[in-house]
Design a protein around this motif. Structure first.
Motif, PDB file in Angstrom:
ATOM      1  N   ASP A 120     -20.529 -31.860 -23.929  1.00 28.21           N
ATOM      2  CA  ASP A 120     -20.252 -30.793 -22.967  1.00 28.21           C
ATOM      3  C   ASP A 120     -18.739 -30.687 -22.748  1.00 28.21           C
ATOM      4  O   ASP A 120     -18.160 -31.420 -21.960  1.00 28.21           O
ATOM      5  CB  ASP A 120     -20.965 -31.065 -21.640  1.00 28.21           C
ATOM      6  CG  ASP A 120     -20.901 -29.858 -20.714  1.00 28.21           C
ATOM      7  OD1 ASP A 120     -20.349 -28.812 -21.130  1.00 28.21           O
ATOM      8  OD2 ASP A 120     -21.401 -29.958 -19.578  1.00 28.21           O
ATOM      9  N   GLU A 121     -18.132 -29.747 -23.431  1.00 28.51           N
ATOM     10  CA  GLU A 121     -16.680 -29.533 -23.352  1.00 28.51           C
ATOM     11  C   GLU A 121     -15.902 -30.848 -23.383  1.00 28.51           C
ATOM     12  O   GLU A 121     -15.174 -31.176 -22.448  1.00 28.51           O
ATOM     13  CB  GLU A 121     -16.333 -28.751 -22.081  1.00 28.51           C
ATOM     14  CG  GLU A 121     -16.991 -27.387 -22.053  1.00 28.51           C
ATOM     15  CD  GLU A 121     -16.371 -26.472 -21.002  1.00 28.51           C
ATOM     16  OE1 GLU A 121     -15.157 -26.628 -20.736  1.00 28.51           O
ATOM     17  OE2 GLU A 121     -17.083 -25.608 -20.482  1.00 28.51           O
ATOM     18  N   SER A 143     -23.479 -25.757 -19.598  1.00 29.42           N
ATOM     19  CA  SER A 143     -23.691 -27.132 -19.139  1.00 29.42           C
ATOM     20  C   SER A 143     -25.125 -27.327 -18.677  1.00 29.42           C
ATOM     21  O   SER A 143     -25.751 -28.346 -18.979  1.00 29.42           O
ATOM     22  CB  SER A 143     -22.753 -27.468 -17.974  1.00 29.42           C
ATOM     23  OG  SER A 143     -21.426 -27.455 -18.408  1.00 29.42           O
TER      24      SER A 143
HETATM   25 MG   LIG Z   1     -19.791 -26.344 -18.152  1.00 26.29          MG
END
Ligand SMILES: [Mg+2]
Ligand SMILES: Nc1ncnc2c1ncn2[C@@H]1O[C@H](COP(=O)(O)OP(=O)(O)O)[C@@H](O)[C@H]1O
Lengths: 244, 283
Positions: free
Chosen positions: A164-165, A44
């Motif tokens: 991000d995910e 991240s």
């Molecule tokens: Mg992360």
């Protein structure tokens, strides 16, 4: 082909603890790069440094031939060319779905209302959410929210999309609809960096997979190479945990 | 199907309750002093409490009304101007240097934030009666006590509303601000398009409470000679030296004002779908 994004020796620490320890990564136009790695490895932070939501400590990020870390660069203008999709959607709660997809077009690009709405509806159609334009985002399911968030980013006509995910906060039955949208986006030629734990998605869609651990890129390669013949023991160990 | 009294909607039940209470009060007044007409029409103030109260209220209704209007106007203007000042305070308070700032800019931002913090501490940490006396008698900047009163209530309320707004801003999750920034919006754009409208919406009930608190707390402006409701009452009480009646009446007027305004605000809150207010606390 010149890379659209060139990351060199990127470093970042939080309170003296190094989180990124010299990241090098090039991304070509149209390429889909999936970043995998265990929680806390700095994935991240890497994405957030790319559009300067975190200020890097050192190194360089060249995007569209411009140096992002140079204080003279107009970061806001470059950010508009980088779409970002967050794990927690982060839709604007004081606006409708359509408002979410038009506000930045109008504020950043100075587009007229009608033009912004036309582009927004087009982006919402791409993610299958055009029918929800006037809805309050709070009333949507997680998968729908994330698809709106993708449309919001696409409305700005970005040169690259950072994820991000994007499916980690979703109930399992909603993961598919979001991944399908991302697959279609990749097929349309969008440049994408995707942090994900969806190994099947990475395998199917990525041109390149990057494995991060403790703030460094341990290994990167095609999905076949990385998943089937990992060169590093740390990569193999991580993949074993995921297969189990 | 006719609803039974037990399943009547709460609003209807409350209306009946209020009417019954009102009838009871009127009934008690009659029982204590059957000749209300004589009390309010008397040439000199009757000796008993009920007669004296009715006489005072009747004869000085205009003065009470004057005071009540002054109180509500000062409270309302003070809350609105206080809100405007609070916006500035919050803006200053939230300044934080980033690495990209030049040294002079970083210094300015820190100074601005400290100033706003100090302002809030000073105005929340000292009684409004002291602030009023300080600006009126101490500095003597104002030629008109009413203007000074408006100023004091405004700068005082600003400190409280600034803290309310800061809480409101903190309650908007940072992800939305980051999303706005990631789309290329400048910090100011992200703030005013996304964060601020939500923060104000969260804060409005508490700001309404500040208004109601002001209705009560402006009584301290009597110290600088403004004839708001309380000071007006002191004047009325002095005419016949009947303190009990005058202050009983003004207590009821304050209660009617505060509960009425509370009710009004809660209707507005329901209408605009605002979150429930926190319980009012006095300054
Ligand atoms: Mg992360
Ligand atoms: N804003 C922050 N302040 C302090 N530490 C942080 C911050 N953001 C991330 N970290 C730390 O940096 C490390 C890497 O975090 P992150 O990049 O979120 O990892 P990942 O996304 O791979 O799970 C973690 O140890 C995390 O606690």
């Amino acid at each position: 082909m010149t890379p659209i994004l060139e990351i060199r020796n990127l470093t970042k620490s939080f309170d003296g603890v190094p989180v990124l320890k010299g990241i090098d990564l090039d991304v070509d136009p149209g390429e889909v790069v999936c970043v995998i790695g265990s929680s806390g490895s700095g994935k991240s932070t890497l994405l957030r440094c790319l559009n300067l939501l975190e200020e890097p400590d050192g190194g360089s990020i060249r995007f569209e031939e411009r140096e992002l870390t140079d204080p003279a660069t107009d970061v806001d203008r470059l950010r508009a060319d980088m779409g970002m999709v967050f794990q927690s959607f982060n839709l604007f709660r004081n606006m409708s779905v359509l408002g979410n997809c038009t506000i930045a077009q109008r504020k950043v690009k100075g587009k007229a209302k009608a033009a912004a709405e036309t582009r927004a509806i087009q982006a919402l159609s791409e993610v299958g959410m055009a029918g929800f334009a006037s809805q309050d985002p709070a009333k949507l399911s997680g998968g729908q929210k994330q698809r709106v968030a993708i449309a919001r980013a696409l409305s700005m006509d970005p040169q690259i999309m950072l994820f991000d995910e994007p499916t980690s906060a979703l109930d399992p039955e909603m993961v598919g609809e979001v991944l399908d949208v991302m697959k279609a986006l990749a097929a349309s030629g969008m440049t994408m960096i995707v942090v994900t734990h969806e190994m099947a998605f990475a395998r199917a869609v990525a041109d390149r997979v990057v494995f991060m651990d403790q703030g460094v890129i341990v290994e990167s390669g095609t999905p076949e190479a990385l998943f089937l013949k990992p060169q590093e023991e740390r990569t193999a160990a991580f993949l074993r945990r995921y297969r189990a | 199907m006719t609803p039974s009294p037990l399943t009547r909607r709460p609003a209807a039940r409350r209306l009946w309750f209020n009417l019954a209470a009102f009838a009871a009060v009127v009934g008690i007044l009659y029982a204590l002093n059957p000749d209300i007409g004589e009390a309010v029409g008397a040439v000199s103030i009757p000796d008993d409490f009920v007669g004296g109260s009715l006489f005072t209220l009747w004869k000085y209704a205009g003065l009470f009304l004057d005071g009540a209007v002054t109180t509500v106007v000062i409270s309302m203007v003070g809350t609105v101007v206080g809100f405007a000042i609070a916006l500035l305070l919050v803006f200053l308070r939230l300044q934080a240097p980033t690495r990209r700032d030049a040294r002079a800019m970083a210094f300015l931002k820190i100074a601005a934030s400290r100033f706003a913090k100090g302002y809030v501490s000073v105005f929340r940490g000292t009684p409004m009666i002291v602030q009023a006396a300080f600006f009126w008698y101490g500095l003597g900047l104002f030629g008109d006590a009413f203007v000074c009163g408006l100023f004091v209530v405004s700068v005082n309320t600003a400190a409280y509303i600034a803290e309310i707004l800061r809480g409101g801003i903190a309650s908007v999750d940072d992800g939305q601000r980051e999303a706005a920034r990631s789309l290329g919006m400048k910090p100011v754009q992200a703030f005013f398009a996304v964060v601020f409208p939500q923060a104000v919406k969260h804060s409005l009930p508490s700001i309404g409470n500040e208004f109601i608190i002001n209705v009560k707390d402006t009584a301290v402006l009597s110290v600088i000679g403004i004839f708001e409701l309380f000071n007006q009452t002191r004047r009325i009480a002095g005419i016949h030296y009947r303190q009990l009646e005058a202050y009983a009446i003004v207590a009821v007027i304050y209660l009617v004002l505060t509960t009425g305004l509370s009710k009004l605000l809660s209707i507005v809150e329901t209408k605009f779908d605002l979150p429930r207010p926190e319980l009012p606390s006095s300054n």
